[in-house]
Design a protein around this motif. Structure first.
Motif, PDB file in Angstrom:
ATOM      1  N   ARG A  20       0.855  -1.178   0.000  1.00  0.00           N
ATOM      2  CA  ARG A  20       0.000   0.000   0.000  1.00  0.00           C
ATOM      3  C   ARG A  20       0.897   1.237   0.000  1.00  0.00           C
ATOM      4  O   ARG A  20       2.082   1.149   0.302  1.00  0.00           O
ATOM      5  CB  ARG A  20      -0.895   0.030   1.251  1.00  0.00           C
ATOM      6  N   ILE A  21       0.317   2.395  -0.308  1.00  0.00           N
ATOM      7  CA  ILE A  21       1.064   3.652  -0.239  1.00  0.00           C
ATOM      8  C   ILE A  21       0.147   4.717   0.328  1.00  0.00           C
ATOM      9  O   ILE A  21      -1.008   4.839  -0.091  1.00  0.00           O
ATOM     10  CB  ILE A  21       1.632   4.062  -1.620  1.00  0.00           C
ATOM     11  N   GLU A  22       0.636   5.495   1.283  1.00  0.00           N
ATOM     12  CA  GLU A  22      -0.200   6.503   1.932  1.00  0.00           C
ATOM     13  C   GLU A  22      -0.363   7.726   1.025  1.00  0.00           C
ATOM     14  O   GLU A  22       0.492   7.994   0.165  1.00  0.00           O
ATOM     15  CB  GLU A  22       0.383   6.910   3.283  1.00  0.00           C
ATOM     16  N   PRO A  23      -1.464   8.486   1.191  1.00  0.00           N
ATOM     17  CA  PRO A  23      -1.742   9.625   0.302  1.00  0.00           C
ATOM     18  C   PRO A  23      -0.622  10.655   0.229  1.00  0.00           C
ATOM     19  O   PRO A  23      -0.315  11.152  -0.850  1.00  0.00           O
ATOM     20  CB  PRO A  23      -3.012  10.226   0.909  1.00  0.00           C
TER      21      PRO A  23
ATOM     22  N   ILE B 278     -16.169  16.558  -3.620  1.00  0.00           N
ATOM     23  CA  ILE B 278     -15.196  17.642  -3.749  1.00  0.00           C
ATOM     24  C   ILE B 278     -13.939  17.131  -4.449  1.00  0.00           C
ATOM     25  O   ILE B 278     -13.381  17.799  -5.321  1.00  0.00           O
ATOM     26  CB  ILE B 278     -14.855  18.233  -2.362  1.00  0.00           C
ATOM     27  N   ALA B 279     -13.504  15.921  -4.073  1.00  0.00           N
ATOM     28  CA  ALA B 279     -12.333  15.327  -4.723  1.00  0.00           C
ATOM     29  C   ALA B 279     -12.574  15.152  -6.219  1.00  0.00           C
ATOM     30  O   ALA B 279     -11.682  15.408  -7.045  1.00  0.00           O
ATOM     31  CB  ALA B 279     -12.000  13.984  -4.077  1.00  0.00           C
ATOM     32  N   ARG B 280     -13.797  14.757  -6.568  1.00  0.00           N
ATOM     33  CA  ARG B 280     -14.129  14.580  -7.983  1.00  0.00           C
ATOM     34  C   ARG B 280     -14.201  15.937  -8.697  1.00  0.00           C
ATOM     35  O   ARG B 280     -13.694  16.095  -9.806  1.00  0.00           O
ATOM     36  CB  ARG B 280     -15.463  13.846  -8.109  1.00  0.00           C
TER      37      ARG B 280
ATOM     38  N   PRO C 108      -6.145  13.821  -6.055  1.00  0.00           N
ATOM     39  CA  PRO C 108      -5.668  12.446  -6.105  1.00  0.00           C
ATOM     40  C   PRO C 108      -6.381  11.520  -5.120  1.00  0.00           C
ATOM     41  O   PRO C 108      -6.385  10.310  -5.313  1.00  0.00           O
ATOM     42  CB  PRO C 108      -4.176  12.565  -5.767  1.00  0.00           C
ATOM     43  N   ALA C 109      -7.002  12.087  -4.049  1.00  0.00           N
ATOM     44  CA  ALA C 109      -7.739  11.264  -3.085  1.00  0.00           C
ATOM     45  C   ALA C 109      -8.670  12.161  -2.266  1.00  0.00           C
ATOM     46  O   ALA C 109      -8.377  13.352  -2.071  1.00  0.00           O
ATOM     47  CB  ALA C 109      -6.771  10.537  -2.145  1.00  0.00           C
ATOM     48  N   PRO C 110      -9.809  11.632  -1.775  1.00  0.00           N
ATOM     49  CA  PRO C 110     -10.726  12.424  -0.939  1.00  0.00           C
ATOM     50  C   PRO C 110     -10.057  12.970   0.319  1.00  0.00           C
ATOM     51  O   PRO C 110     -10.509  13.964   0.891  1.00  0.00           O
ATOM     52  CB  PRO C 110     -11.830  11.417  -0.583  1.00  0.00           C
ATOM     53  N   PHE C 111      -8.969  12.310   0.722  1.00  0.00           N
ATOM     54  CA  PHE C 111      -8.177  12.730   1.883  1.00  0.00           C
ATOM     55  C   PHE C 111      -7.856  14.231   1.836  1.00  0.00           C
ATOM     56  O   PHE C 111      -7.767  14.893   2.871  1.00  0.00           O
ATOM     57  CB  PHE C 111      -6.890  11.892   1.897  1.00  0.00           C
ATOM     58  N   PHE C 112      -7.676  14.792   0.637  1.00  0.00           N
ATOM     59  CA  PHE C 112      -7.238  16.177   0.501  1.00  0.00           C
ATOM     60  C   PHE C 112      -8.386  17.183   0.487  1.00  0.00           C
ATOM     61  O   PHE C 112      -8.147  18.390   0.437  1.00  0.00           O
ATOM     62  CB  PHE C 112      -6.417  16.336  -0.787  1.00  0.00           C
ATOM     63  N   ALA C 113      -9.636  16.704   0.512  1.00  0.00           N
ATOM     64  CA  ALA C 113     -10.774  17.624   0.391  1.00  0.00           C
ATOM     65  C   ALA C 113     -10.830  18.617   1.555  1.00  0.00           C
ATOM     66  O   ALA C 113     -11.149  19.797   1.357  1.00  0.00           O
ATOM     67  CB  ALA C 113     -12.076  16.831   0.303  1.00  0.00           C
ATOM     68  N   LYS C 114     -10.526  18.164   2.779  1.00  0.00           N
ATOM     69  CA  LYS C 114     -10.601  19.052   3.945  1.00  0.00           C
ATOM     70  C   LYS C 114      -9.680  20.253   3.790  1.00  0.00           C
ATOM     71  O   LYS C 114     -10.020  21.369   4.201  1.00  0.00           O
ATOM     72  CB  LYS C 114     -10.256  18.282   5.215  1.00  0.00           C
ATOM     73  N   GLU C 115      -8.503  20.021   3.211  1.00  0.00           N
ATOM     74  CA  GLU C 115      -7.578  21.141   3.014  1.00  0.00           C
ATOM     75  C   GLU C 115      -8.212  22.212   2.136  1.00  0.00           C
ATOM     76  O   GLU C 115      -8.108  23.412   2.425  1.00  0.00           O
ATOM     77  CB  GLU C 115      -6.276  20.653   2.373  1.00  0.00           C
TER      78      GLU C 115
END
Length: 359
Positions: A168-171, A294-296, A301-308
Motif C-alpha cells: 500500500r502507499i499513503e496519500p 469535492i475530490a471529484r 488524487p484522493a478524498p483525503f485532501f478535500a478538507k484542506e
C-alpha cells in the motif's frame, strides 16, 4: 475507434500483457499514442519472452525508424524463422520511418510466423488514413493508443503500481511522488523499482518517510507542504519552505513550484464558485458536497485532501484568488527573465509568498 482515455489505456494494456503471458502472440502490434510507457512495456515483454535465448539470436530484429524504411522492414517481416516457430521484428520510433505506408500493404497479407511490433511513440495516428485502416484491419492485429494521464488519475495508477508489488502507499507519499515526478510514468516506474531494491523485505506500506529516505524527496520541504501551508495561511511555515527551496534550487525549480501553485489556487477558486452557486440557490455552501464529491470536482488524487481545500476556500475568497492567479502569471514571466531585475528564484518565491500573506 474513439481515442482512449487513460483508464482505457491501462485496461487495454493489461489485457494485452495478460495474453502475452499466456503465450498468445499476434501477427502485428500497433502501439501508438502520446504516452510511451505502455508501448515500451509491451514491446519489452515481447522482446524478452516471445523467443528463447537460442532462438533470439537468429530470429529477433530490432530496427529504428530513423535508420530504416518501410520496404526494408517488410523484407525483414517476409523472412521465415530459423529453427523456431516464429520470428520477431520490432520497429522502434516508427513515427520517424520513411515510406511507412509499405507496412500497411504488408499488413494485408502478413506472414503467419512473423510478429511485427510497431512502436509509434509521441503521437497518434490519423484514423482516417489508409495506412491506419490497413494496419488496424490486419487479421488478429492488436492496436493500442495510449493517452497521457491527468494529474487526478495518477493516484489510482500509483496505487496499482504499488499493489502489484504487494504494497500500500499513503496519500502523502503519493502526492510527494506526483509533485516531484509529475505524470511521467516511466520515470515514476524507474524510481519505484529502485525504491523496492532498498526497502526491507516484508514492507507492506510505503510512507512519506520511505520516499524521503530512498528517493531523496524531502517529506517536510516540498511543493505539497508549501501548498498546504498556504491553504492554512501558515505564512511562517511557507517562508521556511521557500528558504529551503532557495538553498536547494536544483531539487525545487521555481517554474515547477509556480505551476503547482497555479493549479492549487485554480482548485480553490473552483470550490469557491461551487460554494457561491449553492448560496445563490439558498442552500448552505457545502450542502450536497461530500469529500468524495469535492475530490471529484477538483480532480484531487484522493478524498483525503478535500478538507484542506474546504479550509483554503474559507481563507481565500474568490476575489483574493483571482488576484493571486494574476501574481502567479506575473512571477512566471519573471522566472523566465522578464522584468525580474537581479532577483534570483528564491527571492522571487519569497516575494510572492509575502504578497499573499499581506492580501
Amino acid at each position: 475507434m474513439a481515442k482512449q482515455n487513460f483508464r482505457d489505456t491501462q485496461q487495454a494494456a493489461g489485457r494485452i500483457l495478460a495474453e502475452l503471458k499466456q503465450g498468445r502472440y499476434a501477427p502485428l502490434y500497433l502501439l501508438s499514442g502520446e504516452e510511451g510507457f505502455y508501448t515500451d512495456k509491451i514491446s519489452a515483454y515481447i522482446a524478452a519472452h516471445a523467443l528463447n535465448d537460442s532462438e533470439r539470436e537468429f530470429n529477433q530484429t530490432v530496427v529504428y525508424g530513423k535508420e530504416t524504411d518501410g520496404p526494408t522492414v517488410v523484407s525483414l517481416c517476409r523472412r521465415y524463422p530459423m529453427m523456431s516457430q516464429r520470428q520477431v521484428v520490432i520497429v522502434r520510433e516508427a513515427q520517424a520511418m520513411r515510406n511507412f505506408d509499405a507496412l500497411g500493404v504488408y499488413a494485408q497479407q502478413p506472414l503467419a510466423s512473423t510478429v511485427l511490433v510497431i512502436c509509434y511513440k509521441g503521437k497518434s495516428f490519423d484514423k482516417r488514413s489508409v495506412v491506419y485502416k490497413q494496419l488496424a484491419g490486419c487479421p488478429g492485429a492488436v492496436v493500442l493508443e495510449a493517452s497521457t494521464p491527468r494529474d487526478y488519475e495518477m493516484e489510482g495508477w500509483m496505487r496499482d503500481l504499488f499493489a502489484a508489488r504487494g504494497c500500500r502507499i499513503e496519500p502523502k507519499a503519493i502526492q510527494m511522488l506526483a509533485d516531484h515526478l509529475g505524470t511521467e510514468l516511466q520515470k515514476i516506474d524507474n524510481e519505484v523499482e529502485k525504491l523496492f531494491t532498498r526497502l526491507p523485505d516484508g514492507t507492506q506500506e510505503i510512507t512519506a518517510a520511505h520516499i524521503e529516505q530512498n528517493i531523496g524527496i524531502s517529506k517536510d520541504y516540498n511543493n505539497f507542504e508549501l501548498t498546504r501551508a498556504l491553504s492554512e495561511r501558515n505564512m511562517a511555515r511557507a517562508l521556511t519552505i521557500a528558504d529551503h527551496f532557495a538553498a536547494n534550487p536544483k531539487d525545487n525549480p521555481l517554474p515547477a513550484t509556480l505551476a503547482t501553485l497555479f493549479h492549487h489556487f485554480q482548485r480553490i477558486v473552483t470550490l469557491g464558485i461551487a460554494q457561491w452557486e449553492n448560496r445563490k440557490q439558498g442552500r448552505p455552501a457545502m450542502t450536497g458536497l461530500s469529500e468524495m464529491e469535492i475530490a471529484r470536482l477538483l480532480k484531487l488524487p484522493a478524498p483525503f485532501f478535500a478538507k484542506e481545500y474546504i479550509g483554503a476556500a474559507a481563507n481565500y475568497p474568490n476575489a483574493k484568488v483571482f488576484t493571486i492567479l494574476g501574481w502567479l502569471r506575473e512571477f512566471d514571466m519573471k522566472s523566465k527573465g522578464m522584468n525580474a531585475g537581479s532577483a534570483g528564484d528564491g527571492e522571487l518565491l519569497r516575494e510572492l509568498i509575502l504578497r499573499i500573506a499581506m492580501l
